[in-house]
Write an enzyme that holds these catalytic residues in place. Structure first.
Site, PDB file in Angstrom:
ATOM      1  N   SER A 189       0.952  -1.007  -0.162  1.00 58.61           N
ATOM      2  CA  SER A 189      -0.055  -0.011   0.160  1.00 58.61           C
ATOM      3  C   SER A 189       0.833   1.248  -0.015  1.00 58.61           C
ATOM      4  O   SER A 189       1.974   1.265   0.463  1.00 58.61           O
ATOM      5  CB  SER A 189      -0.875   0.090   1.269  1.00 58.61           C
ATOM      6  OG  SER A 189      -0.010   0.366   2.378  1.00 58.61           O
ATOM      7  N   ASP A 190       0.232   2.410  -0.520  1.00 53.43           N
ATOM      8  CA  ASP A 190       0.907   3.609  -0.154  1.00 53.43           C
ATOM      9  C   ASP A 190       0.531   3.835   1.190  1.00 53.43           C
ATOM     10  O   ASP A 190      -0.054   3.202   2.029  1.00 53.43           O
ATOM     11  CB  ASP A 190       0.368   4.785  -1.241  1.00 53.43           C
ATOM     12  CG  ASP A 190       1.414   5.642  -1.236  1.00 53.43           C
ATOM     13  OD1 ASP A 190       2.363   5.973  -0.538  1.00 53.43           O
ATOM     14  OD2 ASP A 190       1.398   6.548  -2.192  1.00 53.43           O
ATOM     15  N   LEU A 191       1.580   4.939   1.918  1.00 55.67           N
ATOM     16  CA  LEU A 191       1.379   5.357   3.167  1.00 55.67           C
ATOM     17  C   LEU A 191       0.050   5.480   3.662  1.00 55.67           C
ATOM     18  O   LEU A 191      -0.621   6.498   3.504  1.00 55.67           O
ATOM     19  CB  LEU A 191       2.310   6.388   3.499  1.00 55.67           C
ATOM     20  CG  LEU A 191       2.704   6.771   5.017  1.00 55.67           C
ATOM     21  CD1 LEU A 191       3.345   5.325   5.871  1.00 55.67           C
ATOM     22  CD2 LEU A 191       3.538   8.095   5.208  1.00 55.67           C
TER      23      LEU A 191
END
Length: 270
Positions: A189-191
């Site tokens: 995932s992105d942050l």
């Protein structure tokens, strides 16, 4: 499943580590039209990351920009899928081309999957309105090319397509990556984008539910780690099959073994 599985460092383009070389932004590198320079940059980045004890490079950024109002234009290689694919492949070649036994090799993480650079109103993370034809003809080919060049990780984007956040899009994470492309790496995932499914997209009631939706859709790792920690209790409560976690962990551990991190986990500072 969180980021502690690897020692990670933000690079290339946009994020700097203290003491590391500062290269041109992505759009600056793209203006050279020179894959050879990108390959050299990748090699240099890989050497610096490994020398500092890191093993992942968060790039190249392959987002195609179609809206100049978007706040992350400078990270990209521009609007053309052919140029983005060629330059991204060259950089990944410099990063070791997926041959993780090389001393300068990193796990190249392609960003961001997918159609991130065309958000509604130019607002970062807003929904992206794109048809399947354009998705297949423009946005996916650069990622496919660079995966074939040796990239072993793909980071999901903050946006949604047809109401489905990329972080829980099983078509992208399962059908495209693993079934169609035979991708042997892992997705991340992105942050805090798992938490964003509750706070931004409003498709989950909690980060716990968001973690379940993401894992079941084929997302392997959680950049941030908070949401996927809840999977421990979800398994105990029989809300998710532990085999799904085994699959995600296997994809990540395989690369750690290839890199020799269990035999040589630390940097030789001499």
């Amino acid at each position: 499943l969180g980021i502690p599985l690897f020692l990670a460092e933000e690079a290339p383009h946009g994020h700097m580590a203290i003491g590391a070389t500062v290269f041109l932004t992505g759009i600056g590198m793209a203006s050279t039209w020179n894959p050879g320079i990108l390959e050299k940059e990748g090699r240099s980045i890989g050497e610096e990351i490994r020398a500092q004890g890191g093993h992942i490079s968060y790039g190249p950024v392959l987002d195609l920009v179609r809206d100049p109002r978007w706040s992350r234009v400078e990270e990209t290689f521009g609007e053309d899928p052919v140029l983005s694919g060629d330059l991204g492949a060259a950089m990944v070649k410099g990063l070791g081309a997926g041959n993780l036994n090389l001393p300068y090799a990193t796990v190249a993480t392609l960003k961001h999957f997918i159609a991130y650079g065309i958000p509604q109103g130019g607002q970062n993370g807003s929904p992206s309105y794109v048809g399947n034809r354009e998705l297949l003809s423009d946005f996916l080919p650069p990622f496919h090319k660079v995966i074939n060049a040796g990239a072993l990780s793909v980071m999901t984007s903050y946006n949604s397509i047809d109401g489905i956040p990329s972080t829980m899009n099983s078509y992208l994470l399962k059908d495209v990556l693993h079934k169609d492309w035979n991708f042997r790496g892992f997705s991340v995932s992105d942050l805090y984008s798992i938490e964003g499914m509750q706070t931004s997209h409003f498709v989950s009631a909690s980060s716990t539910e968001g973690a379940l939706l993401s894992l079941k859709a084929g997302l392997d790792a959680d950049l941030g780690g908070d949401a996927y920690f809840t999977l421990i209790n979800s398994v105990k409560q029989h809300k998710v099959d532990e085999a799904l976690i085994d699959t995600a962990v296997c994809r990540i551990l395989r690369l750690k073994f290839e890199m020799g991190l269990f035999e040589n986990p630390y940097v030789d500072v001499n």
